[in-house]
Write a protein that holds these residues in place. Structure first.
Motif, PDB file in Angstrom:
ATOM      1  N   CYS B 202      10.392  19.543  17.891  1.00 26.28           N
ATOM      2  CA  CYS B 202       9.316  20.536  17.877  1.00 26.28           C
ATOM      3  C   CYS B 202       8.025  19.963  18.452  1.00 26.28           C
ATOM      4  CB  CYS B 202       9.087  21.058  16.459  1.00 26.28           C
ATOM      5  SG  CYS B 202      10.418  22.152  15.929  1.00 26.28           S
ATOM      6  N   GLN B 203       7.817  18.669  18.211  1.00 25.23           N
ATOM      7  CA  GLN B 203       6.646  18.008  18.765  1.00 25.23           C
ATOM      8  C   GLN B 203       6.734  17.983  20.290  1.00 25.23           C
ATOM      9  OE1 GLN B 203       6.299  13.958  17.384  1.00 25.23           O
ATOM     10  NE2 GLN B 203       4.128  14.191  16.949  1.00 25.23           N
ATOM     11  N   GLN B 204       7.921  17.681  20.784  1.00 22.52           N
ATOM     12  CA  GLN B 204       8.118  17.624  22.240  1.00 22.52           C
ATOM     13  C   GLN B 204       7.814  18.981  22.882  1.00 22.52           C
ATOM     14  OE1 GLN B 204      12.079  16.425  23.403  1.00 22.52           O
ATOM     15  NE2 GLN B 204      11.723  16.933  25.566  1.00 22.52           N
ATOM     16  N   TYR B 205       8.280  20.060  22.227  1.00 15.60           N
ATOM     17  CA  TYR B 205       8.116  21.391  22.824  1.00 15.60           C
ATOM     18  C   TYR B 205       6.917  22.143  22.261  1.00 15.60           C
ATOM     19  CZ  TYR B 205      12.606  20.520  24.979  1.00 15.60           C
ATOM     20  OH  TYR B 205      13.611  19.985  25.735  1.00 15.60           O
ATOM     21  N   GLN B 206       6.134  21.465  21.416  1.00 17.84           N
ATOM     22  CA  GLN B 206       4.920  22.071  20.853  1.00 17.84           C
ATOM     23  C   GLN B 206       5.192  23.407  20.175  1.00 17.84           C
ATOM     24  OE1 GLN B 206       1.430  21.858  23.256  1.00 17.84           O
ATOM     25  NE2 GLN B 206       1.670  19.656  23.481  1.00 17.84           N
ATOM     26  N   VAL B 207       6.158  23.395  19.287  1.00 18.53           N
ATOM     27  CA  VAL B 207       6.478  24.593  18.515  1.00 18.53           C
ATOM     28  C   VAL B 207       6.135  24.341  17.048  1.00 18.53           C
ATOM     29  CG1 VAL B 207       8.419  25.961  17.631  1.00 18.53           C
ATOM     30  CG2 VAL B 207       8.224  25.487  20.075  1.00 18.53           C
ATOM     31  N   MET B 208       5.442  25.283  16.440  1.00 16.07           N
ATOM     32  CA  MET B 208       5.050  25.151  15.040  1.00 16.07           C
ATOM     33  C   MET B 208       6.273  25.255  14.126  1.00 16.07           C
ATOM     34  SD  MET B 208       1.616  24.997  15.076  1.00 16.07           S
ATOM     35  CE  MET B 208       1.234  25.312  13.357  1.00 16.07           C
ATOM     36  N   ILE B 209       6.207  24.581  13.011  1.00 13.87           N
ATOM     37  CA  ILE B 209       7.260  24.661  11.993  1.00 13.87           C
ATOM     38  C   ILE B 209       6.673  25.292  10.729  1.00 13.87           C
ATOM     39  CG2 ILE B 209       8.832  23.353  10.491  1.00 13.87           C
ATOM     40  CD1 ILE B 209       8.802  21.143  12.659  1.00 13.87           C
ATOM     41  N   TYR B 210       7.379  26.286  10.195  1.00  9.79           N
ATOM     42  CA  TYR B 210       7.013  26.848   8.894  1.00  9.79           C
ATOM     43  C   TYR B 210       8.003  26.282   7.891  1.00  9.79           C
ATOM     44  CZ  TYR B 210       5.522  30.360   5.460  1.00  9.79           C
ATOM     45  OH  TYR B 210       5.021  30.999   4.359  1.00  9.79           O
ATOM     46  N   GLU B 211       7.520  25.406   7.030  1.00  8.21           N
ATOM     47  CA  GLU B 211       8.388  24.771   6.028  1.00  8.21           C
ATOM     48  C   GLU B 211       8.252  25.538   4.712  1.00  8.21           C
ATOM     49  OE1 GLU B 211       7.448  20.687   5.006  1.00  8.21           O
ATOM     50  OE2 GLU B 211       9.498  20.331   4.309  1.00  8.21           O
ATOM     51  N   ASP B 212       9.237  26.381   4.442  1.00 15.63           N
ATOM     52  CA  ASP B 212       9.201  27.228   3.247  1.00 15.63           C
ATOM     53  C   ASP B 212       9.850  26.453   2.104  1.00 15.63           C
ATOM     54  OD1 ASP B 212       8.732  29.409   1.682  1.00 15.63           O
ATOM     55  OD2 ASP B 212      10.323  30.646   2.527  1.00 15.63           O
ATOM     56  N   ASP B 213       9.087  26.227   1.042  1.00 17.55           N
ATOM     57  CA  ASP B 213       9.578  25.306   0.007  1.00 17.55           C
ATOM     58  C   ASP B 213       9.397  25.846  -1.414  1.00 17.55           C
ATOM     59  OD1 ASP B 213      10.767  22.901  -0.795  1.00 17.55           O
ATOM     60  OD2 ASP B 213       8.818  21.939  -1.094  1.00 17.55           O
ATOM     61  N   PRO B 214       9.931  27.036  -1.691  1.00 16.28           N
ATOM     62  CA  PRO B 214       9.741  27.566  -3.047  1.00 16.28           C
ATOM     63  C   PRO B 214      10.581  26.865  -4.109  1.00 16.28           C
ATOM     64  CG  PRO B 214      11.062  29.075  -1.735  1.00 16.28           C
ATOM     65  CD  PRO B 214      10.601  27.994  -0.809  1.00 16.28           C
ATOM     66  N   TYR B 215      11.657  26.177  -3.677  1.00 19.92           N
ATOM     67  CA  TYR B 215      12.599  25.597  -4.638  1.00 19.92           C
ATOM     68  C   TYR B 215      12.489  24.078  -4.738  1.00 19.92           C
ATOM     69  CZ  TYR B 215      14.520  30.104  -3.263  1.00 19.92           C
ATOM     70  OH  TYR B 215      14.647  31.429  -2.964  1.00 19.92           O
ATOM     71  N   GLY B 216      11.605  23.477  -3.960  1.00 20.95           N
ATOM     72  CA  GLY B 216      11.565  22.025  -3.787  1.00 20.95           C
ATOM     73  C   GLY B 216      11.546  21.223  -5.077  1.00 20.95           C
ATOM     74  N   ASP B 217      10.919  21.748  -6.140  1.00 18.18           N
ATOM     75  CA  ASP B 217      10.830  20.984  -7.391  1.00 18.18           C
ATOM     76  C   ASP B 217      12.102  21.058  -8.224  1.00 18.18           C
ATOM     77  OD1 ASP B 217       8.216  19.924  -7.256  1.00 18.18           O
ATOM     78  OD2 ASP B 217       7.378  21.903  -7.701  1.00 18.18           O
ATOM     79  N   LEU B 218      13.003  21.986  -7.880  1.00 18.91           N
ATOM     80  CA  LEU B 218      14.128  22.276  -8.775  1.00 18.91           C
ATOM     81  C   LEU B 218      15.379  21.516  -8.350  1.00 18.91           C
ATOM     82  CD1 LEU B 218      13.369  26.055  -9.252  1.00 18.91           C
ATOM     83  CD2 LEU B 218      12.814  24.156 -10.783  1.00 18.91           C
ATOM     84  N   ILE B 219      15.382  20.216  -8.650  1.00 23.55           N
ATOM     85  CA  ILE B 219      16.462  19.326  -8.253  1.00 23.55           C
ATOM     86  C   ILE B 219      17.356  19.094  -9.469  1.00 23.55           C
ATOM     87  CG2 ILE B 219      15.019  17.289  -8.749  1.00 23.55           C
ATOM     88  CD1 ILE B 219      16.396  15.940  -6.340  1.00 23.55           C
ATOM     89  N   TYR B 220      18.684  19.168  -9.285  1.00 24.08           N
ATOM     90  CA  TYR B 220      19.590  19.081 -10.435  1.00 24.08           C
ATOM     91  C   TYR B 220      20.509  17.859 -10.408  1.00 24.08           C
ATOM     92  CZ  TYR B 220      18.041  23.902 -10.376  1.00 24.08           C
ATOM     93  OH  TYR B 220      17.269  25.020 -10.314  1.00 24.08           O
ATOM     94  N   ASN B 221      20.306  17.000  -9.446  1.00 29.31           N
ATOM     95  CA  ASN B 221      21.094  15.767  -9.472  1.00 29.31           C
ATOM     96  C   ASN B 221      20.123  14.597  -9.399  1.00 29.31           C
ATOM     97  OD1 ASN B 221      20.258  15.587  -6.821  1.00 29.31           O
ATOM     98  ND2 ASN B 221      22.128  16.510  -6.023  1.00 29.31           N
ATOM     99  N   ASN B 222      20.622  13.404  -9.338  1.00 32.06           N
ATOM    100  CA  ASN B 222      19.711  12.272  -9.419  1.00 32.06           C
ATOM    101  C   ASN B 222      19.444  11.626  -8.063  1.00 32.06           C
ATOM    102  OD1 ASN B 222      19.245  12.470 -12.212  1.00 32.06           O
ATOM    103  ND2 ASN B 222      21.296  11.613 -12.568  1.00 32.06           N
TER     104      ASN B 222
END
Lengths: 411, 411
Positions: B202-222
């Motif tokens: 994306c950096q090479q082609y100058q395209v924005m990234i939308y990082e959608d992270d509503p679940y990021g805190d909900l981890i169930y393994n170690n």
């Protein structure tokens, strides 16, 4: 990629930051700053005790309901209550129309412009109008075109309206956005005859009307209530927009649209995309308030406190500024519109206002074209105390005195 | 003008009502209906007692503040708290970026697509993705183009990403929308190596990234926490979107964007147009919760209750459905993605699910193209009880048994 070359969509490239916001930050830090600027309700207007009691009640009875996801249309009970009130007090047709709860009336116009305005389309407005509406139109690539506006009679020039629509053979005009009752920034209202005339013209040219009515309940004289344009709507042409911001609390972020059902269905789709649903806590709270208390009594209370403030401002304007400016006496609402006499230099005047620590909204900011209203400005009387109103208007006079254009001496 | 010929803007003409909404209304009325459908949190997940106590406190200390108008950016204290958390726990750069409080994470994507997507532009997504994002893209006249997606490794095909961007000589592709962590609908996460690869492309082609992270805190393994793509963002290319919906309450309607400052400034402008500001009551409430309690402890509690539910569903799937379908074991989040074996007829299966009173989300609804994922569906495990999960999965097996395609007998 450097920060300077983000490629934003053309639809937002015309949006400019509100110049007042930046200015306000340093000026408003002054202790004696008097805010006659924004359309804020009085802090005495919030029924905090009642709401605190009702809040406990909805925590006991509906906590899970208002914490979970909700319906995009709004909670059924509040929608019913709004329909009952619109039917009972305004004689609006709630059978062929439906109510969508919006996140403030700001969202109502955003959603309507989104579903009707293609890039390059036009929305007609009063020449002096709500800046938020103008920005929302622009944000979809639309043009806001102001119509000549008779401030005394709160009415656009209907002849120009008819001519403009007749000339629009490409059908680029999609909506007429109006604040017919206690207009912002003027505080006057369009007569029933003019409403009928406007409706007939729009019916002839098949143009939708957005009737923005956040102030409609706040009447300060004893004249009869004028029917809403929506009450004349036999053809499904009018979207009526109400709000709890001015009569309950802006923080509620609760407004609503009463729209013809086919329009309502589209609005629900864009509401889902916009924010899924309006915050449920305030939907339950407002609904409970209407159930458990007399909401009309609350509105009567607001009319009383705001009528006193409006009269105080009118009195102060008569007493202090009549040699510098003229104003339109309001019938209701939140604002008074003022015009500088020709011997006052507007730029010097606004600069002086900053020095005198008084905030107002310059007319160009509230103008569809962004120009032509240098001599006009808007005063809010609902937020300031009576003392602040009087002192604020005295300072207007002092600022105007320093901005008088010196008579040229004849040679 | 009859109701049938309203002229809606082309940008919304592609929006179709969610077919599940209408269907759900009659099916969900059954007493024994089991909802494995939407991404709702458990009702046990809401810290109602704490919030009720904090509500009393903010009524005493901030009632006028949360009833009045507020800043479009959000209240300063909550924005600071979010920045502190993002900096401390995710190592995100909160100096060159700023935080905007949005009305749910739904509004975050709506605003970002509004400022970047011209009509005819494209946003790349995972082939299976959040339907709300796809609709939001369409609502601005954009196209959502799905990239081949490795469900086991939660990652788009980076080779195809690079080829697609290289072929886009007209620069129609404006954004890459990703849910890299505990993806919806799959529950798996992109590895750090893949994140670095995606970012470099994306950096090479100058395209924005939308990082959608509503679940990021909900981890169930170690397993170790994988850094956010935003943590790699040295060029101001990534907009990071967080939400309180999945870890506090969807009714809060609180999400946030961490965006490069030039993007943030544009977002504030469209936020003003969209709904002026996010509801203040929940902003004060969430802020007070973070101040007065240990928010990490609350997240730990959620991880515990959801881990049990996820394991219950995995166990039930292994026990009951292995002869009919396969699934991806999730690392976290809200969902499990399932694929029907080739001898199951998807149409017969979904019909049978209706009869067995189980709700799931068919894969085509969650697909960028709206097709090609007939054999896939999504299960939610956070809302149902453990018993409902087990019974629901048993019914999946029963429904599948009735939808088996009969072997053709050789002549």
């Amino acid at each position: 990629m450097s920060v300077s070359n983000y490629q934003f969509a053309t639809r937002v490239s015309n949006l400019m930051p509100n110049p007042l916001r930046e200015q306000a930050k340093h000026i408003q830090s002054a202790d004696d700053y008097i805010k006659l600027t924004y359309g804020y309700p009085s802090e005495q207007a919030f029924p905090i005790e009642k709401l605190a009691t009702l809040s406990d009640k909805i925590y006991r009875e509906h906590a899970v309901d208002f914490m979970q996801y909700g319906e995009s249309e709004g909670i059924p009970r509040l929608r019913e209550q709004i329909k009952e009130r619109l039917s009972q007090y305004q004689n609006l047709d709630v059978e062929n129309n439906d109510v969508l709860i919006t996140s403030g009336s700001t969202q109502g116009m955003d959603l309507v412009f989104k579903i009707f305005v293609n890039e390059g389309d036009t929305v007609l407005t009063e020449e002096q109008t709500f800046v938020g509406a103008v920005n929302a139109i622009k944000s979809y690539g639309g043009n806001a075109q102001g119509l000549p506006f008779d401030m005394i009679n709160g009415c656009i020039d209907t002849k120009v309206l008819a001519q403009t629509l007749a000339a629009d053979t490409a059908h680029k005009i999609k909506l007429l956005y109006l604040i017919p009752t206690f207009q912002n920034p003027v505080g006057t209202s369009m007569s029933l005859e003019k409403r009928q005339e406007v409706y007939a013209i729009c019916q002839q040219y098949q143009v939708m009307i957005y009737e923005d009515d956040p102030y409609g309940d706040l009447i300060y004289n004893n004249i009869e209530t004028i029917p809403k344009i929506k009450a004349l709507d036999t053809s499904g042409l009018v979207i009526y927009a109400g709000s709890f911001s001015k009569i309950l609390a802006p923080g509620s972020r609760l407004g609503y649209l009463l729209a013809p059902k086919a329009v309502f269905d589209r609005l629900v789709l864009v509401k889902q995309v916009a924010d899924s649903f309006a915050n449920l806590y305030w939907q339950y709270l407002a609904s409970q308030l209407i159930d458990d208390y007399d909401f009309n009594e609350h509105i009567d209370y607001l009319r009383q406190i705001y009528k006193v403030k409006a009269e105080t401002m009118v009195r102060a304007l008569r007493q202090y500024v009549s040699q510098y400016m003229t104003f339109v006496e309001p019938d209701g609402g939140y604002f008074i519109s003022v015009k500088l006499n020709h011997d006052i230099d507007p730029i010097l005047f606004y600069d002086a206002l900053d020095r005198y620590h008084v905030g107002v909204i310059p007319g160009n900011i509230m103008s569809a074209a962004g120009q032509g209203y240098e001599r006009y400005f808007r005063l809010n009387f609902t937020l300031p105390t009576e003392e602040e109103i009087t002192v604020g208007i005295e300072r207007l006079a002092q600022a105007a005195a320093t901005a008088r254009i010196k008579q040229q001496t004849a040679l």
